[in-house]
Write an enzyme that holds these catalytic residues in place. Structure first.
Site, PDB file in Angstrom:
ATOM      1  N   ASP A  45       4.264  -3.459  -0.276  1.00  0.00           N
ATOM      2  CA  ASP A  45       3.637  -3.419  -1.595  1.00  0.00           C
ATOM      3  C   ASP A  45       4.605  -3.846  -2.678  1.00  0.00           C
ATOM      4  O   ASP A  45       4.182  -4.368  -3.713  1.00  0.00           O
ATOM      5  CB  ASP A  45       3.089  -2.012  -1.865  1.00  0.00           C
ATOM      6  CG  ASP A  45       1.884  -1.751  -0.994  1.00  0.00           C
ATOM      7  OD1 ASP A  45       2.076  -1.381   0.175  1.00  0.00           O
ATOM      8  OD2 ASP A  45       0.754  -1.971  -1.467  1.00  0.00           O
TER       9      ASP A  45
HETATM   10  C1  LIG Z   1      -0.889  -7.063   2.990  1.00  0.00           C
HETATM   11  S1  LIG Z   1       0.102  -5.699   2.783  1.00  0.00           S
HETATM   12  C2  LIG Z   1      -0.988  -4.491   2.194  1.00  0.00           C
HETATM   13  C3  LIG Z   1      -0.271  -3.191   1.921  1.00  0.00           C
HETATM   14  O1  LIG Z   1      -1.069  -2.465   0.987  1.00  0.00           O
HETATM   15  C4  LIG Z   1      -1.463  -1.257   1.614  1.00  0.00           C
HETATM   16  O2  LIG Z   1      -1.571  -0.211   0.698  1.00  0.00           O
HETATM   17  P1  LIG Z   1      -3.048   0.278   0.215  1.00  0.00           P
HETATM   18  O3  LIG Z   1      -3.926   0.295   1.430  1.00  0.00           O
HETATM   19  O4  LIG Z   1      -2.785   1.629  -0.376  1.00  0.00           O
HETATM   20  O5  LIG Z   1      -3.485  -0.733  -0.807  1.00  0.00           O
HETATM   21  C5  LIG Z   1      -0.373  -0.956   2.606  1.00  0.00           C
HETATM   22  O6  LIG Z   1       0.778  -0.440   1.983  1.00  0.00           O
HETATM   23  C6  LIG Z   1      -0.154  -2.341   3.165  1.00  0.00           C
HETATM   24  O7  LIG Z   1       1.048  -2.515   3.822  1.00  0.00           O
END
Ligand SMILES: CSC[C@H]1O[C@H](OP(=O)(O)O)[C@H](O)[C@@H]1O
Length: 395
Positions: free
Chosen positions: A256
């Site tokens: 992220d």
């Molecule tokens: C393509 S990497 C996406 C990354 O985002 C996710 O977080 P969230 O589901 O809370 O938006 C997760 O950290 C992933 O690695």
């Protein structure tokens, strides 16, 4: 059917829909996004999620709004409005940098359009729309390059016990449901599978939102990739019992926000996996486009970690299962924790660079130098960091 987290039709009038990921894997419902406010809510509620997808939905949500509103003919007034909406969109989720990065780039594009001779509100609208639409296309091509570079690197550095095929563990969801398509870490798995070099993929449940059991498992089944779901707490045992027999060669995760020194903020549970990988001598890789790398943030200590509501830990929502079959028409919410207990629910953690063997980007795999230091600035100078261009095999 192609898995699409984001459906966008250029205008006028442009149309944007997002796949409501709170309803997956059992029902596929698309929500219309008519404005930046709709986009903000969808991101905040995590109906759409994933660092790259968040940025794209925010940018396109504002594009849809601009293309159906009476935007001022005055370029300065239009510029102020667009910038205000971008600032608002960035507040939806603080940890992922892709959204802030996109807002920064879109601001610059609007400023440049506003400085042009004869600029009007409409010329700013057109410049903004063109740039935001390009994000959708660039993300998919970046992810396919990440997939190729990552697969090449894993095969080149595979565990000695592995044969021609390798197995990989991944965490959270980093596939077509977290991006504009193909995915980052899951894109590496797709690339290995396409090359017939993947023995097996293991995906973690990823409590409490369950991106792994609900979303990554959904994608792996959809693509008919050989895969097994494990709970987050099983990863260490899996490596202890099966790493050689299953040729588990790497743990690959998304990101992220990657700080300038390589410290990486990712879904909670990532740091634990990095420690487990180090202990078991398994490669630990972060897969992320350069839009996730934040050179302004010097190290992980400076990354804001979003905390989510406690109910996301204590309540689980889904279709009723009577022990025999699912009833998709009855959605229930059940409590799985003692009332009155305190809850800590950070959405992310930070993995220090020392635990990361490589950062897979669309321009190559960045490895640490002999002093154990990542030099991420180099990949922004147009210099490929690992001059092994991917052999485009399979995809
Ligand atoms: C393509 S990497 C996406 C990354 O985002 C996710 O977080 P969230 O589901 O809370 O938006 C997760 O950290 C992933 O690695």
């Amino acid at each position: 059917m192609v898995l699409e987290a984001i459906r966008y039709t250029p205008g006028p009038p442009s149309q944007l829909q997002i796949l409501d990921q709170l309803k997956l894997p059992h029902t596929e419902v698309y929500d219309d996004i008519y404005s930046s406010s709709d986009a903000w809510r969808a991101i905040k509620e995590m109906r759409t999620r994933g660092a790259p997808a968040i940025a794209i939905v925010a940018a396109l949500g504002l594009a849809v709004e601009l293309n159906k509103m009476e935007l001022s003919d005055s370029a300065p007034e239009a510029e102020i409005f667009i910038k205000q909406r971008l600032d608002y969109l960035v507040t939806s989720r603080p940890t992922a940098v892709n959204l802030a990065d996109a807002a920064r780039k879109l601001r610059k594009i609007v400023e440049k359009a506003a400085a042009a001779q004869g600029a009007t509100g409409d010329s700013l609208r057109q410049a903004y729309t063109k740039a935001s639409e390009k994000m959708l296309v660039d993300d998919v091509s970046d992810n396919k390059a990440i997939g190729q570079y990552g697969a090449e690197w894993i095969l080149k550095n595979r565990a000695t016990s592995a044969g021609e095929t390798v197995s990989v563990i991944t965490h959270c969801n980093t596939g077509s449901l977290a991006t504009a398509g193909y995915g980052t870490a899951l894109g590496v798995i797709r690339s290995l599978h396409a090359r017939k070099s993947l023995k097996h993929a293991f995906c973690t449940e990823t409590r409490p939102y369950n991106q792994g059991s609900r979303l990554t498992a959904f994608e792996l089944v959809h693509d008919q990739i050989p895969a097994t779901l494990i709970t987050d707490s099983m990863a260490a045992a899996l490596l202890r019992i099966k790493s050689s027999s299953e040729s588990i060669s790497a743990i690959v995760v998304g990101a992220d926000r990657v700080a300038a020194n390589g410290d990486t903020a990712n879904k909670i549970g990532t740091y634990s996996l990095a420690i487990i990988a180090k202990y078991h001598g398994i490669k630990f890789l972060v897969a992320a486009p350069r839009t996730t790398i934040d050179l302004e943030t010097k190290s992980g200590e400076q990354i804001i970690i979003e905390e989510r509501p406690g109910r996301e830990v204590t309540l689980v929502k889904g279709p009723r299962h009577d022990g025999v079959s699912l009833d998709l028409n009855v959605v229930e919410t059940v409590s799985i924790a003692a009332s009155g207990i305190g809850i800590w629910n950070p959405a992310f953690d930070v993995t220090p660079a020392e635990l990361i063997d490589g950062i897979i980007t669309e321009v190559g795999v960045v490895e640490k130098d002999s002093n154990g230091v990542f030099h991420l600035d180099k990949i922004f100078d147009g210099l490929d960091v690992e001059m092994h261009p991917p052999t485009i095999g399979g995809i």
